[in-house]
Design a protein around this motif. Structure first.
Motif, PDB file in Angstrom:
ATOM      1  N   ALA A  31      61.003  52.367  75.431  1.00 37.75           N
ATOM      2  CA  ALA A  31      61.404  52.580  74.048  1.00 37.75           C
ATOM      3  C   ALA A  31      61.485  54.062  73.719  1.00 37.75           C
ATOM      4  O   ALA A  31      62.338  54.498  72.968  1.00 37.75           O
ATOM      5  N   ASN A  39      72.463  50.672  64.893  1.00 34.19           N
ATOM      6  CA  ASN A  39      72.656  49.320  65.382  1.00 34.19           C
ATOM      7  C   ASN A  39      73.237  48.485  64.260  1.00 34.19           C
ATOM      8  O   ASN A  39      72.575  48.316  63.240  1.00 34.19           O
ATOM      9  N   GLU A  54      79.149  47.062  68.988  1.00 36.67           N
ATOM     10  CA  GLU A  54      78.131  46.707  69.977  1.00 36.67           C
ATOM     11  C   GLU A  54      76.771  46.571  69.306  1.00 36.67           C
ATOM     12  O   GLU A  54      76.366  47.424  68.525  1.00 36.67           O
ATOM     13  N   PHE A  55      76.065  45.485  69.621  1.00 34.78           N
ATOM     14  CA  PHE A  55      74.722  45.232  69.126  1.00 34.78           C
ATOM     15  C   PHE A  55      73.749  45.485  70.272  1.00 34.78           C
ATOM     16  O   PHE A  55      73.980  45.053  71.395  1.00 34.78           O
ATOM     17  N   ARG A  56      72.650  46.187  69.987  1.00 34.02           N
ATOM     18  CA  ARG A  56      71.686  46.574  71.019  1.00 34.02           C
ATOM     19  C   ARG A  56      70.295  46.038  70.700  1.00 34.02           C
ATOM     20  O   ARG A  56      69.952  45.827  69.550  1.00 34.02           O
ATOM     21  N   ASP A  57      69.488  45.863  71.766  1.00 40.19           N
ATOM     22  CA  ASP A  57      68.102  45.467  71.572  1.00 40.19           C
ATOM     23  C   ASP A  57      67.235  46.709  71.414  1.00 40.19           C
ATOM     24  O   ASP A  57      67.740  47.831  71.354  1.00 40.19           O
ATOM     25  N   TRP A  58      65.932  46.526  71.345  1.00 45.25           N
ATOM     26  CA  TRP A  58      65.014  47.640  71.109  1.00 45.25           C
ATOM     27  C   TRP A  58      65.031  48.674  72.225  1.00 45.25           C
ATOM     28  O   TRP A  58      64.706  49.833  72.013  1.00 45.25           O
ATOM     29  N   ALA A  59      65.428  48.277  73.442  1.00 42.35           N
ATOM     30  CA  ALA A  59      65.462  49.203  74.575  1.00 42.35           C
ATOM     31  C   ALA A  59      66.820  49.896  74.715  1.00 42.35           C
ATOM     32  O   ALA A  59      66.999  50.707  75.612  1.00 42.35           O
ATOM     33  N   ARG A  61      69.749  48.281  75.308  1.00 39.42           N
ATOM     34  CA  ARG A  61      70.701  47.494  76.102  1.00 39.42           C
ATOM     35  C   ARG A  61      71.630  46.732  75.166  1.00 39.42           C
ATOM     36  O   ARG A  61      71.204  46.237  74.125  1.00 39.42           O
ATOM     37  N   THR A  63      73.370  43.725  73.724  1.00 44.61           N
ATOM     38  CA  THR A  63      73.094  42.284  73.727  1.00 44.61           C
ATOM     39  C   THR A  63      74.289  41.461  73.273  1.00 44.61           C
ATOM     40  O   THR A  63      74.340  40.269  73.520  1.00 44.61           O
ATOM     41  N   SER A  65      78.688  41.905  71.538  1.00 49.12           N
ATOM     42  CA  SER A  65      79.746  42.780  71.032  1.00 49.12           C
ATOM     43  C   SER A  65      80.828  41.943  70.365  1.00 49.12           C
ATOM     44  O   SER A  65      80.941  40.745  70.596  1.00 49.12           O
TER      45      SER A  65
END
Length: 96
Positions: A31, A39, A54-59, A61, A63, A65
């Protein structure tokens, strides 16, 4: 209409308590290593002339689009010039 819009400077942040720095993730954590990004984020695919959300996770990456990865692959396939009949989609349609 009166123009009464004013912008004021925000006050400085108070100093952190002693325990706050210890509760943050260490520099080696995923993190902490991932840069902060909005985001969702927008990306322009210049080859296709599309904006991709684009949608991303907490890290960090991706997840999901809009359009999806499958839709982007279909756009790329249809945008390639000089397709042969062997490259036609399985449903029998022909690319433009």
């Amino acid at each position: 209409m009166p123009d009464d819009l004013t912008i004021r400077a925000a006050p400085p942040l108070p100093p952190e308590p002693h325990g706050a720095a210890a509760s943050r993730p260490a520099a080696g954590d995923a993190a902490a290593a991932a840069p902060l990004r909005p985001n969702p984020s927008l990306r322009i695919d210049g080859a296709l002339g599309l904006v991709v959300i684009e949608f991303r996770d907490w890290a960090g990456r991706i997840t999901g689009s809009i359009p999806t990865s499958q839709e982007l692959a279909a756009y790329r396939h249809s945008a390639l010039p000089g397709l042969t009949p062997d490259d036609a989609p399985p449903d029998g349609r022909t690319a433009p």
